[in-house]
Design a protein around this motif. Structure first.
Motif, PDB file in Angstrom:
ATOM      1  N   CYS A  42      -4.514   6.407  -2.792  1.00  0.00           N
ATOM      2  CA  CYS A  42      -3.658   5.305  -2.409  1.00  0.00           C
ATOM      3  C   CYS A  42      -3.436   4.413  -3.627  1.00  0.00           C
ATOM      4  O   CYS A  42      -4.354   4.205  -4.417  1.00  0.00           O
ATOM      5  CB  CYS A  42      -4.315   4.459  -1.322  1.00  0.00           C
ATOM      6  SG  CYS A  42      -4.715   5.394   0.143  1.00  0.00           S
ATOM      7  N   HIS A  49       0.854  -1.186   0.000  1.00  0.00           N
ATOM      8  CA  HIS A  49       0.000   0.000   0.000  1.00  0.00           C
ATOM      9  C   HIS A  49       0.889   1.236   0.000  1.00  0.00           C
ATOM     10  O   HIS A  49       1.759   1.372   0.851  1.00  0.00           O
ATOM     11  CB  HIS A  49      -0.882  -0.027   1.251  1.00  0.00           C
ATOM     12  CG  HIS A  49      -1.827   1.112   1.331  1.00  0.00           C
ATOM     13  ND1 HIS A  49      -3.177   0.949   1.148  1.00  0.00           N
ATOM     14  CD2 HIS A  49      -1.622   2.428   1.568  1.00  0.00           C
ATOM     15  CE1 HIS A  49      -3.759   2.137   1.276  1.00  0.00           C
ATOM     16  NE2 HIS A  49      -2.840   3.044   1.527  1.00  0.00           N
ATOM     17  N   ILE A  50       0.657   2.111  -0.967  1.00  0.00           N
ATOM     18  CA  ILE A  50       1.465   3.339  -1.065  1.00  0.00           C
ATOM     19  C   ILE A  50       0.538   4.548  -0.988  1.00  0.00           C
ATOM     20  O   ILE A  50      -0.437   4.642  -1.743  1.00  0.00           O
ATOM     21  CB  ILE A  50       2.259   3.363  -2.395  1.00  0.00           C
ATOM     22  CG1 ILE A  50       3.267   2.204  -2.421  1.00  0.00           C
ATOM     23  CG2 ILE A  50       2.998   4.688  -2.574  1.00  0.00           C
ATOM     24  CD1 ILE A  50       3.181   1.343  -3.622  1.00  0.00           C
ATOM     25  N   HIS A  51       0.825   5.476  -0.066  1.00  0.00           N
ATOM     26  CA  HIS A  51       0.033   6.698   0.048  1.00  0.00           C
ATOM     27  C   HIS A  51       0.544   7.679  -0.998  1.00  0.00           C
ATOM     28  O   HIS A  51       1.601   8.276  -0.824  1.00  0.00           O
ATOM     29  CB  HIS A  51       0.168   7.306   1.443  1.00  0.00           C
ATOM     30  CG  HIS A  51      -0.014   6.308   2.544  1.00  0.00           C
ATOM     31  ND1 HIS A  51      -1.169   5.562   2.691  1.00  0.00           N
ATOM     32  CD2 HIS A  51       0.819   5.909   3.539  1.00  0.00           C
ATOM     33  CE1 HIS A  51      -1.030   4.776   3.736  1.00  0.00           C
ATOM     34  NE2 HIS A  51       0.162   4.960   4.258  1.00  0.00           N
TER      35      HIS A  51
HETATM   36 NI    NI Z   1      -2.893   5.188   1.655  1.00  0.00          NI
END
Ligand code: NI
Length: 139
Positions: free
Chosen positions: A97, A89-91
């Motif tokens: 996201c 998971h990458i913000h």
């Molecule tokens: Ni995120």
């Protein structure tokens, strides 16, 4: 490393010129590597079509402010643990996201998961990268 075999290929000059132009644009330094990749690609494609063992990644973007959407995505992944190896998971920014879900298993099960993720309202730019497991299966 397995044994290397050399073989000759005959084809029309015009077709070879087109092929050479294509592989130059794709940054191949020689024909052999380009041909090897094309053969591997065809074998991977065949494995997906024949519901063989495959690997790949599903990537998509969503807005994490939509809590219900986040729950749906999480529930779906928990229900498909048999094909999910890992998830990252990458913000991306304040709202968006990016998730990268690594998958492995029978092609139909992987395709089902990708389709279900894609169909969730709010999931954007969902793509499935279709790769192989490394093993070559020829029927
Ligand atoms: Ni995120």
């Amino acid at each position: 490393m397995s044994e290397l075999v050399r073989f000759g290929v005959s084809l029309e000059k015009k077709l070879l010129d087109i092929f050479d132009d294509l592989i130059r644009r794709r940054k191949y330094t020689n024909r052999s590597e380009a041909i090897r990749d094309m053969i591997r690609q065809e074998l991977v494609k065949k494995t997906w079509e024949a519901d063989g063992n495959v690997a790949g990644a599903v990537t998509f973007i969503y807005d994490h402010h939509e809590r219900e959407l986040m729950n749906k995505i999480t529930d779906l992944q928990h229900d498909h643990q048999d094909v999910i190896i890992s998830a990252q998971h990458i913000h991306l920014d304040h709202s968006n996201c990016l998730e990268i879900v690594a998958v492995r298993g029978r092609a139909k099960n992987v395709l089902k998961l990708a389709d279900l993720l894609k169909a969730i309202k709010g999931v954007q730019h969902c793509t499935l990268s279709m790769a192989g497991t490394g093993e070559v299966v020829v029927e």
